[in-house]
Design a protein around this motif. Structure first.
Motif, short mmCIF file in Angstrom:
data_model
loop_
_atom_site.label_atom_id
_atom_site.label_comp_id
_atom_site.label_asym_id
_atom_site.label_seq_id
_atom_site.Cartn_x
_atom_site.Cartn_y
_atom_site.Cartn_z
N THR A 45 0.72 -1.13 -0.16
CA THR A 45 -0.07 0.05 0.00
C THR A 45 0.86 1.03 0.12
N GLU A 46 1.92 1.25 0.75
CA GLU A 46 2.96 2.42 0.73
C GLU A 46 3.37 2.75 -0.53
N VAL A 47 3.96 1.52 -1.43
CA VAL A 47 4.51 1.74 -2.73
C VAL A 47 3.44 2.27 -3.77
N ILE A 48 2.19 1.75 -3.52
CA ILE A 48 1.19 2.10 -4.39
C ILE A 48 0.72 3.51 -4.09
N ASP A 49 0.67 4.03 -2.94
CA ASP A 49 0.21 5.62 -2.61
C ASP A 49 1.35 6.15 -3.46
N LYS A 50 2.61 6.09 -3.16
CA LYS A 50 3.57 6.79 -3.46
C LYS A 50 3.90 6.88 -4.94
N LEU A 51 3.47 5.87 -5.60
CA LEU A 51 3.55 5.71 -7.07
C LEU A 51 2.46 6.66 -7.68
N ASN A 52 1.22 6.38 -7.01
CA ASN A 52 -0.11 7.19 -7.56
C ASN A 52 0.45 8.90 -7.19
N ARG A 61 6.34 11.33 -17.16
CA ARG A 61 7.65 10.57 -16.80
C ARG A 61 7.15 9.00 -16.77
N GLY A 62 8.32 8.26 -16.51
CA GLY A 62 8.16 6.87 -16.53
C GLY A 62 8.95 6.26 -15.25
N PHE A 63 9.08 4.94 -15.41
CA PHE A 63 9.25 4.35 -14.11
C PHE A 63 10.58 4.77 -13.71
N ASP A 64 11.57 4.83 -14.36
CA ASP A 64 12.84 5.16 -14.00
C ASP A 64 13.15 6.43 -13.46
N GLU A 65 12.32 7.55 -13.67
CA GLU A 65 12.33 8.82 -13.17
C GLU A 65 11.44 8.57 -11.71
N TYR A 66 10.39 7.88 -11.88
CA TYR A 66 9.53 7.73 -10.56
C TYR A 66 10.70 7.05 -9.32
N TYR A 67 11.26 5.83 -9.84
CA TYR A 67 12.21 5.08 -8.83
C TYR A 67 13.34 6.04 -8.30
N GLU A 68 13.85 6.72 -9.26
CA GLU A 68 14.99 7.71 -8.69
C GLU A 68 14.39 8.54 -7.75
N ARG A 69 13.36 9.30 -8.00
CA ARG A 69 12.69 10.31 -7.02
C ARG A 69 12.50 9.26 -5.64
N ILE A 70 11.76 8.29 -5.77
CA ILE A 70 11.56 7.43 -4.39
C ILE A 70 13.07 7.32 -3.79
N ARG A 71 13.93 6.72 -4.44
CA ARG A 71 15.35 6.55 -3.72
C ARG A 71 15.80 7.93 -3.25
N LEU A 75 13.56 6.23 0.72
CA LEU A 75 12.81 5.07 0.80
C LEU A 75 13.75 3.98 0.22
N LYS A 76 13.89 2.99 0.87
CA LYS A 76 14.75 1.98 0.16
C LYS A 76 14.07 0.68 -0.15
N TRP A 77 13.18 0.71 -1.03
CA TRP A 77 12.31 -0.10 -1.75
C TRP A 77 13.09 -0.84 -2.85
N ASN A 78 12.82 -2.08 -2.57
CA ASN A 78 13.75 -2.86 -3.92
C ASN A 78 13.19 -2.32 -5.04
N ARG A 79 14.00 -2.38 -6.22
CA ARG A 79 13.61 -1.91 -7.54
C ARG A 79 12.72 -3.05 -8.25
N LYS A 80 13.00 -4.29 -7.95
CA LYS A 80 12.15 -5.21 -8.52
C LYS A 80 10.78 -5.17 -7.86
N ARG A 81 10.64 -4.80 -6.69
CA ARG A 81 9.19 -4.73 -6.15
C ARG A 81 8.62 -3.45 -6.76
N VAL A 82 9.25 -2.29 -6.67
CA VAL A 82 8.56 -1.13 -7.06
C VAL A 82 8.02 -1.55 -8.48
#
Length: 104
Positions: A45-52, A61-71, A75-82
């Motif tokens: 749920t935390e990952v879903i909320d942050k991606l929304n 933007r795409g996944f790479d931009e979102y993941y970079e901003r999350i890091r 937030l230390k979520w695994n790339r595969k999980r996100v």
């Protein structure tokens, strides 16, 4: 190859339809009893909320931009999980078709 979740559904049907034990139904479906009792601990749920939130702020933007901003937010979520959650949310946008520029 049938996944354990599908086997679990068949075992549930067998238990409801026939007077048989869990052990017998799992044996028929070749499903270990430990898999019958297993309950997933995933809570994304935390990952879903942050991606929304990111998708609303930066819709182009795409996944790479979102993941970079999350890091960068610490937030230390695994790339595969996100990525798994990102794909399950169907946030992937089709790649823009290239336009051929006509020379005059």
């Amino acid at each position: 190859m049938v996944k354990p979740a599908a086997k679990r559904e068949v075992v549930k049907y067998l238990l409801g339809s026939y007077k048989a034990s869990i052990e017998r139904c799992c044996g028929v479906m070749n499903l270990h009893r430990s898999m019958w009792y297993y309950q997933s601990k995933k809570d994304d749920t935390e990952v879903i909320d942050k991606l929304n939130e990111l998708a609303e702020q930066l819709p182009t933007r795409g996944f790479d931009e979102y993941y970079e901003r999350i890091r960068k937010q610490g937030l230390k979520w695994n790339r595969k999980r996100v990525l798994r959650v990102y794909r399950s949310m169907k946030l992937e946008s089709p790649e823009n078709a290239r336009k051929d520029f006509q020379q005059e």
